[in-house]
Write an enzyme that holds these catalytic residues in place. Structure first.
Site, PDB file in Angstrom:
ATOM      1  N   PHE A 298       0.756   2.306   0.554  1.00 34.87           N
ATOM      2  CA  PHE A 298       1.950   1.638   0.029  1.00 34.87           C
ATOM      3  C   PHE A 298       3.235   2.327   0.440  1.00 34.87           C
ATOM      4  CE2 PHE A 298       1.523   4.924  -3.148  1.00 34.87           C
ATOM      5  CZ  PHE A 298       2.786   5.107  -3.704  1.00 34.87           C
ATOM      6  N   LYS A 299       3.159   3.601   0.799  1.00 37.65           N
ATOM      7  CA  LYS A 299       4.360   4.345   1.174  1.00 37.65           C
ATOM      8  C   LYS A 299       5.047   3.745   2.399  1.00 37.65           C
ATOM      9  CE  LYS A 299       3.133   7.871  -1.659  1.00 37.65           C
ATOM     10  NZ  LYS A 299       3.916   8.473  -2.732  1.00 37.65           N
TER      11      LYS A 299
END
Length: 464
Positions: free
Chosen positions: A109-110
């Site tokens: 998700f980063k």
């Protein structure tokens, strides 16, 4: 739009100044003076238009419409993501969904926030004719996303501090195999909290930070929070017909969870946000009892990206819960620096619990949930996602409405753990299938601030 410090002793700054500096001079974190309204967004069902609306709202006069659109197009180019929806929803039950956040280049998700932050650095540094040294402490996924987003950029050098032996091999290789001359991966002989403490100490040394032209990419950087709010806005609006959506967020540093709070403050139809932690449960004590207490050391678990004892972004929520009282926030964090603990005032705890609850999930239940997700939903999930899927059963909270579980990383980043639980070894996606054939390059340092300073002095092109 201006940005103020959570500790109240720094002057307001512009959006791009907040992006470049990360921490405020008084040691606080930047937050906007006021929340924009999601009611003003044009098409909150679609990722790219929502991204542009949110960036424009938080940037204010610092970015033109053309700059906003160019940053969004570059950050969310479909060629970088394996799904054109960027963050698709996958239904796994009558009223439950996985929000898949792992389709970016580092499979976590980063990527969603880091790619936008990289474009903002490019814009800001080009305007100022500057070069920067980017410093990053990582518990596993931030470093890989930073490398993928910043590698090869001429105005930036990236130094990534990763805890030795505390990340998966796939996570490490995303940091150590870029082959780019502006990327420096450093294994630190310590845990994530020690890596994070080194980063904070570097910024606290104002002379060093200025001479190295330091900027952070950790979630203390406001742009990261703003970018992560995008998928909360889009997902909650997609499901809005059935009422407010509850979110379950696997979290250690609280940044992704606070992004959900930001989306809710902007008017997105969000109900409760359940924080799902592993055995490193400082957030459970804070949210459930008002006791924010640091343990002596973080515990190594199956979900290493959450092996964190100091949730940096929790300070932003404390500031909000205290009625944006910077002095009161500073006193609590001064106490925390001295004793490793503080207690939230009853009124502030009540404000926190209007949105947040928290639960801890141990490794045994994590492993069992990985197996259950595969058996019942035909889904291979990473251990962090499994912590989220199990958390409602561990929480003193009945989530009666629809639930969205944040699926934060691709299962292939943790192949041994997933295979042990399911008997199936998740393969790497085609775009990074050669990861283990790439040559690794990294250095090793002790968990010592001075050693890291020397390392940066010798390598940073921005040093002056």
């Amino acid at each position: 739009m201006r940005y103020v410090s959570t500790r109240g002793n720094s002057p307001p700054v512009s959006f791009l100044d907040a992006v470049l500096s990360g921490l405020a001079p008084d040691g606080g974190l930047y937050v906007p003076e006021a929340w924009p309204s999601a009611a003003d967004f044009s098409e909150p069902l679609f990722f790219d238009t929502t991204a542009a609306d949110i960036l424009a709202a938080f940037a204010g006069d610092d970015l033109s419409d053309d700059e906003v659109n160019a940053a969004v197009v570059a950050a969310y180019d479909w060629s970088a993501f394996s799904n054109p929806a960027i963050t698709p929803l996958r239904q796994i039950g009558d009223e439950s969904w996985l929000l898949e956040l792992f389709h970016g280049p580092s499979l976590a998700f980063k990527d969603i926030a880091m790619r936008l932050l990289a474009e903002l650095y490019e814009i800001a540094l080009a305007k100022r004719g500057e070069r920067r040294t980017i410093i990053c402490a990582t518990s596993g996924d931030t470093g890989g996303a930073a490398v993928e987003a910043l590698k090869g950029r001429d105005r930036l050098d990236l130094v990534v501090l990763l805890p030795k032996g505390r990340v998966s091999e796939v996570q490490r290789r995303f940091m150590t195999t870029s082959g780019e001359g502006n990327v420096f991966a450093v294994e630190v002989d310590g845990d994530f909290d020690q890596c994070q403490a080194i980063v904070k100490a570097l910024f606290a040394d104002r002379d060093f930070a200025a001479r190295a032209s330091l900027s952070p990419v950790n979630s203390i950087n406001w742009a990261r929070i703003a970018a992560q709010s995008i998928y909360y806005v889009t997902a909650s609006h997609i499901l809005a017909a059935a009422g407010p959506t509850n979110f379950v967020v696997p979290t250690g540093n609280f940044g992704d969870a606070f992004a959900g709070y930001v989306a809710k403050q902007m008017g997105a139809p969000i109900g409760a946000i359940l924080l799902a932690t592993n055995a490193n449960d400082i957030l459970v004590g804070a949210v459930e009892r008002g006791e924010y207490v640091r343990a002596a050391h973080s515990k190594a678990t199956l979900s290493p990206a959450m092996d964190i004892q100091v949730a940096s972004n929790f300070e932003r929520l404390v500031f909000e819960a205290l009625g944006r009282d910077g002095e009161a926030t500073r006193r609590l964090y001064d106490q925390f620096a001295q004793s490793g603990a503080f207690a939230l005032p009853p009124g502030a705890l009540a404000q926190v619990r209007k949105t947040f609850r928290a639960a801890s999930v141990d490794d045994a239940r994590t492993r069992k949930m990985i197996a259950t997700a595969y058996e019942t939903c035909d889904q291979l999930v990473c251990p962090h996602t499994a912590v989220g899927l199990e958390a409602p059963a561990r929480a003193d909270l009945q989530l009666s409405r629809q639930i969205v579980y944040l699926s934060t990383a691709h299962a292939a980043k943790f192949p041994e753990t997933v295979e042990e639980a399911t008997g199936v070894r998740p393969p790497l996606p085609a775009k990074c299938a050669d990861l283990f054939k790439r040559r690794e390059q990294f250095d090793t340092l002790p968990a010592d601030v001075e050693a890291v300073k020397t390392y940066i002095r010798e390598r940073a092109r921005a040093w002056r």
